[in-house]
Write a protein that holds these residues in place. Sequence first.
Motif, PDB file in Angstrom:
ATOM      1  N   TRP A  16       0.829  -1.205   0.000  1.00 49.91           N
ATOM      2  CA  TRP A  16       0.000   0.000   0.000  1.00 49.91           C
ATOM      3  C   TRP A  16       0.863   1.255   0.000  1.00 49.91           C
ATOM      4  O   TRP A  16       0.611   2.201  -0.747  1.00 49.91           O
ATOM      5  CB  TRP A  16      -0.919   0.000   1.219  1.00 49.91           C
ATOM      6  N   PHE A  17       1.899   1.269   0.837  1.00 51.30           N
ATOM      7  CA  PHE A  17       2.744   2.451   0.966  1.00 51.30           C
ATOM      8  C   PHE A  17       3.763   2.578  -0.163  1.00 51.30           C
ATOM      9  O   PHE A  17       4.487   3.564  -0.233  1.00 51.30           O
ATOM     10  CB  PHE A  17       3.424   2.456   2.332  1.00 51.30           C
ATOM     11  N   ALA A  18       3.824   1.583  -1.029  1.00 50.26           N
ATOM     12  CA  ALA A  18       4.653   1.683  -2.230  1.00 50.26           C
ATOM     13  C   ALA A  18       3.816   2.103  -3.429  1.00 50.26           C
ATOM     14  O   ALA A  18       4.294   2.108  -4.558  1.00 50.26           O
ATOM     15  CB  ALA A  18       5.334   0.346  -2.518  1.00 50.26           C
ATOM     16  N   ASN A  19       2.539   2.433  -3.171  1.00 50.89           N
ATOM     17  CA  ASN A  19       1.634   2.941  -4.212  1.00 50.89           C
ATOM     18  C   ASN A  19       1.392   1.942  -5.334  1.00 50.89           C
ATOM     19  O   ASN A  19       1.191   2.316  -6.487  1.00 50.89           O
ATOM     20  CB  ASN A  19       2.178   4.263  -4.790  1.00 50.89           C
ATOM     21  N   THR A  20       1.385   0.660  -4.989  1.00 55.00           N
ATOM     22  CA  THR A  20       1.073  -0.359  -5.983  1.00 55.00           C
ATOM     23  C   THR A  20      -0.442  -0.522  -6.101  1.00 55.00           C
ATOM     24  O   THR A  20      -1.208  -0.151  -5.215  1.00 55.00           O
ATOM     25  CB  THR A  20       1.653  -1.721  -5.588  1.00 55.00           C
ATOM     26  N   THR A  21      -0.880  -1.107  -7.211  1.00 53.19           N
ATOM     27  CA  THR A  21      -2.276  -1.520  -7.308  1.00 53.19           C
ATOM     28  C   THR A  21      -2.453  -2.779  -6.482  1.00 53.19           C
ATOM     29  O   THR A  21      -1.496  -3.524  -6.233  1.00 53.19           O
ATOM     30  CB  THR A  21      -2.670  -1.821  -8.766  1.00 53.19           C
ATOM     31  N   VAL A  22      -3.665  -3.041  -6.073  1.00 53.67           N
ATOM     32  CA  VAL A  22      -3.904  -4.245  -5.285  1.00 53.67           C
ATOM     33  C   VAL A  22      -3.660  -5.493  -6.120  1.00 53.67           C
ATOM     34  O   VAL A  22      -3.244  -6.538  -5.605  1.00 53.67           O
ATOM     35  CB  VAL A  22      -5.333  -4.233  -4.685  1.00 53.67           C
ATOM     36  N   GLN A  23      -3.875  -5.407  -7.416  1.00 55.99           N
ATOM     37  CA  GLN A  23      -3.627  -6.561  -8.290  1.00 55.99           C
ATOM     38  C   GLN A  23      -2.135  -6.913  -8.333  1.00 55.99           C
ATOM     39  O   GLN A  23      -1.775  -8.079  -8.515  1.00 55.99           O
ATOM     40  CB  GLN A  23      -4.140  -6.286  -9.703  1.00 55.99           C
ATOM     41  N   ASP A  24      -1.271  -5.930  -8.183  1.00 57.04           N
ATOM     42  CA  ASP A  24       0.173  -6.156  -8.228  1.00 57.04           C
ATOM     43  C   ASP A  24       0.801  -6.312  -6.841  1.00 57.04           C
ATOM     44  O   ASP A  24       1.998  -6.590  -6.720  1.00 57.04           O
ATOM     45  CB  ASP A  24       0.873  -4.987  -8.934  1.00 57.04           C
ATOM     46  N   ALA A  25       0.010  -6.137  -5.792  1.00 53.16           N
ATOM     47  CA  ALA A  25       0.563  -6.037  -4.439  1.00 53.16           C
ATOM     48  C   ALA A  25       1.272  -7.309  -3.993  1.00 53.16           C
ATOM     49  O   ALA A  25       2.358  -7.250  -3.404  1.00 53.16           O
ATOM     50  CB  ALA A  25      -0.542  -5.688  -3.450  1.00 53.16           C
ATOM     51  N   ALA A  26       0.687  -8.465  -4.254  1.00 50.79           N
ATOM     52  CA  ALA A  26       1.303  -9.716  -3.806  1.00 50.79           C
ATOM     53  C   ALA A  26       2.647  -9.936  -4.484  1.00 50.79           C
ATOM     54  O   ALA A  26       3.643 -10.279  -3.838  1.00 50.79           O
ATOM     55  CB  ALA A  26       0.368 -10.890  -4.076  1.00 50.79           C
ATOM     56  N   ALA A  27       2.697  -9.735  -5.803  1.00 45.24           N
ATOM     57  CA  ALA A  27       3.941  -9.934  -6.535  1.00 45.24           C
ATOM     58  C   ALA A  27       4.992  -8.921  -6.101  1.00 45.24           C
ATOM     59  O   ALA A  27       6.182  -9.261  -5.961  1.00 45.24           O
ATOM     60  CB  ALA A  27       3.688  -9.827  -8.036  1.00 45.24           C
ATOM     61  N   TRP A  28       4.575  -7.676  -5.892  1.00 43.21           N
ATOM     62  CA  TRP A  28       5.518  -6.658  -5.430  1.00 43.21           C
ATOM     63  C   TRP A  28       6.095  -7.036  -4.065  1.00 43.21           C
ATOM     64  O   TRP A  28       7.302  -6.924  -3.830  1.00 43.21           O
ATOM     65  CB  TRP A  28       4.828  -5.301  -5.343  1.00 43.21           C
ATOM     66  N   THR A  29       5.233  -7.496  -3.160  1.00 41.49           N
ATOM     67  CA  THR A  29       5.675  -7.890  -1.825  1.00 41.49           C
ATOM     68  C   THR A  29       6.702  -9.011  -1.902  1.00 41.49           C
ATOM     69  O   THR A  29       7.746  -8.975  -1.243  1.00 41.49           O
ATOM     70  CB  THR A  29       4.476  -8.334  -0.976  1.00 41.49           C
ATOM     71  N   ALA A  30       6.423 -10.004  -2.720  1.00 37.54           N
ATOM     72  CA  ALA A  30       7.336 -11.140  -2.858  1.00 37.54           C
ATOM     73  C   ALA A  30       8.687 -10.700  -3.414  1.00 37.54           C
ATOM     74  O   ALA A  30       9.749 -11.093  -2.922  1.00 37.54           O
ATOM     75  CB  ALA A  30       6.708 -12.198  -3.764  1.00 37.54           C
ATOM     76  N   ARG A  31       8.654  -9.877  -4.438  1.00 36.81           N
ATOM     77  CA  ARG A  31       9.888  -9.425  -5.075  1.00 36.81           C
ATOM     78  C   ARG A  31      10.729  -8.576  -4.117  1.00 36.81           C
ATOM     79  O   ARG A  31      11.951  -8.746  -4.006  1.00 36.81           O
ATOM     80  CB  ARG A  31       9.550  -8.637  -6.347  1.00 36.81           C
TER      81      ARG A  31
END
Length: 351
Positions: free
Chosen positions: A236-251
């Motif tokens: 959320w605080f990286a301004n990602t979309t919720v659709q991309d949030a899981a992949a962003w978190t993992a990366r």
Amino acid sequence: MGLGEHSAAVGRRKLFIVGSVIIAILIGVGVGIGVGLTRNADSSTSGGTSSSDHNTPPVILCSRVHTRSSLFPNCNNSLGNVISDIQLISQLTTRIRLYGADCNQSALVLEAIKQTKTNVSVYLGIYNVPDDHTAYTRQRDLVRNALQTYGTEHVLGVTVGNEFMLNYLNANGGTEPNSAIGDQGAQILVADIADTRKMLSDIGVSLPVGNSDAGYYFNTKVLEASDYGMSNIHAWFANTTVQDAAAWTARYFEETNVRPAAQLANRPKMYIAEAGWPTHSSDEGNKNNGGSDASIANLQIFLDTFVCQANQNGTGYFYFEFSDEPWKDVMYGGVEGWWGLFPFQPDFKGH
């Protein structure tokens, strides 16, 4: 830890969401009820992929129990409330983490586990602060007393510090954890970790001792002194979309925490300590992070994508968080109080 209830209607909606996720996980992954349901989020930057130990089952937990109202020195928690929370939590996960030990949280949680005979274990916590060492010693002694009373059967480790380095750097004009200023803060934290190890040794207890911080803010010297690191990571605080949030978190987790920790001689295990999505904002200006809204529907999307990904990757994680926390809303506003899977009080008109 912490349970939450806003209005009864909101509570029912959130319970339905949680229930549907459990079913999906049990069918799709074939793990137990404790696997993959609770998440937690805080105002730090983070992300991630896999765990440092793929041979260890994922740690899928909630954070915070009815230690709500446990803001020292205003200790308004009660054993009855903690028992209620543990009974609910035990239907979702087998592992939880505490952030601190004030207001007798450690003993209350272990007593609640004992009385309910639930299969729940806990990472105890000591919340130390840079400018008040008595906060550390007070909580260290409470952890010691709880361990002497209840033993270690339901204790997974002791976490010293939560976002200590982030707070130290902010208070002292620093930005880099591995800098001269960062190393000054690390010296305090490493000394507290060593002192906790000594306390455990003095009472004949052997437990892992670790540290939790915002994903970017782990100091190398702190990790070298730790058995594990717990990383607070919030898409959320990286301004990602919720659709991309899981992949962003993992990366983010893989690149920022797992790989660097694997290069250290002691190879501390790394976990995601906080990951989640807010369901509400108290003001319109913070309702959207630049990518997606804070909403129950988007929480569901995050759960649907993050849980299965983390299980598949073997990532140990804690969901942020068990319940909404109205005190955070009063203190900080925006989305800060609205990360819970469950609402806080049946008569709380937050949404």
